[in-house]
Design an enzyme around this catalytic site. Sequence first.
Site, PDB file in Angstrom:
ATOM      1  N   GLY A 149     -15.346   4.328  -7.436  1.00  0.00           N
ATOM      2  CA  GLY A 149     -16.225   4.807  -8.289  1.00  0.00           C
ATOM      3  C   GLY A 149     -16.964   3.694  -9.207  1.00  0.00           C
ATOM      4  O   GLY A 149     -17.849   4.098  -9.901  1.00  0.00           O
ATOM      5  N   HIS A 174       0.876  -1.124  -0.071  1.00  0.00           N
ATOM      6  CA  HIS A 174       0.075   0.020  -0.064  1.00  0.00           C
ATOM      7  C   HIS A 174       0.997   1.243   0.017  1.00  0.00           C
ATOM      8  O   HIS A 174       1.507   1.620   1.177  1.00  0.00           O
ATOM      9  CB  HIS A 174      -0.896   0.000   1.333  1.00  0.00           C
ATOM     10  N   TYR A 232      -0.522   7.476   3.153  1.00  0.00           N
ATOM     11  CA  TYR A 232      -0.107   6.508   4.291  1.00  0.00           C
ATOM     12  C   TYR A 232       1.561   6.776   4.169  1.00  0.00           C
ATOM     13  O   TYR A 232       2.218   7.463   3.221  1.00  0.00           O
ATOM     14  CB  TYR A 232      -0.503   5.196   4.319  1.00  0.00           C
TER      15      TYR A 232
END
Length: 244
Positions: free
Chosen positions: A170, A39, A44
């Site tokens: 989305g 990730h 982050y």
Amino acid sequence: MPADTPRPLSTDEVSAMVGTFAKAAVRARDVGFDGVELHAANGYLIEQFMNSVLNTRTDRYGGASMEDRTRFLMEVVDAVVAEFGQGRVGVRLSPFGKYGSMPTDPLTEETFLYVVEQLGRRGVAYIHLLYELLPEGNMETGVFKPRYLDHALLAKARAVFPGAFIWCGGFNDRERAQASLDTGLVDLIAFGRPHIANPDLAERLKHGWPLAVADRSAYYTRNGELGYTDFPAYTIGSAARGAA
């Protein structure tokens, strides 16, 4: 739990963190995972290093040069690929994202294309892109306004990365997902929020059944098993929980 007061990691601590990622990869491999995804998105830790505005470090992980501000990610990728092998590691990225109050970075495009090319050279299997960007701020303050990655930029990325691309964000129906696949810029579509309210999402998409919409307040609760995991599968002839 109360958060610790933020502070910069020392150079040695950053290097040690690479080893922490490698250990996590080993544990995933040992319990039977086929691969792992790193990730490096959404504000982050890894993305914080890659942002040339936010990264004010002056050591070998500093933000002044392309190689230095992406070094942490590349070292983590190298360490994890060494454990799993090429073709079994993916990386999630969110270029131009401002989630977590990330500052606007004028070097985003060149950093993104450099990262994509370098990941290809390292045998990364796929890049998982946040196609619809998250809102600025955080989940409590952010307002969702549709913003998407530019297709011209994605075409440049496609040209320098030999692996697969995954888009997420989305995608709420089969038609939109298929239209994106038809662009030739992406290989796979990831469904996030629709999978919460539709545990049988694949079957619903296959058969054209209506999709339920999860109540956001039920995403994460402390009421035992209430919410998140208790949305029912679709039953023909009866309404599914949530709005179809």
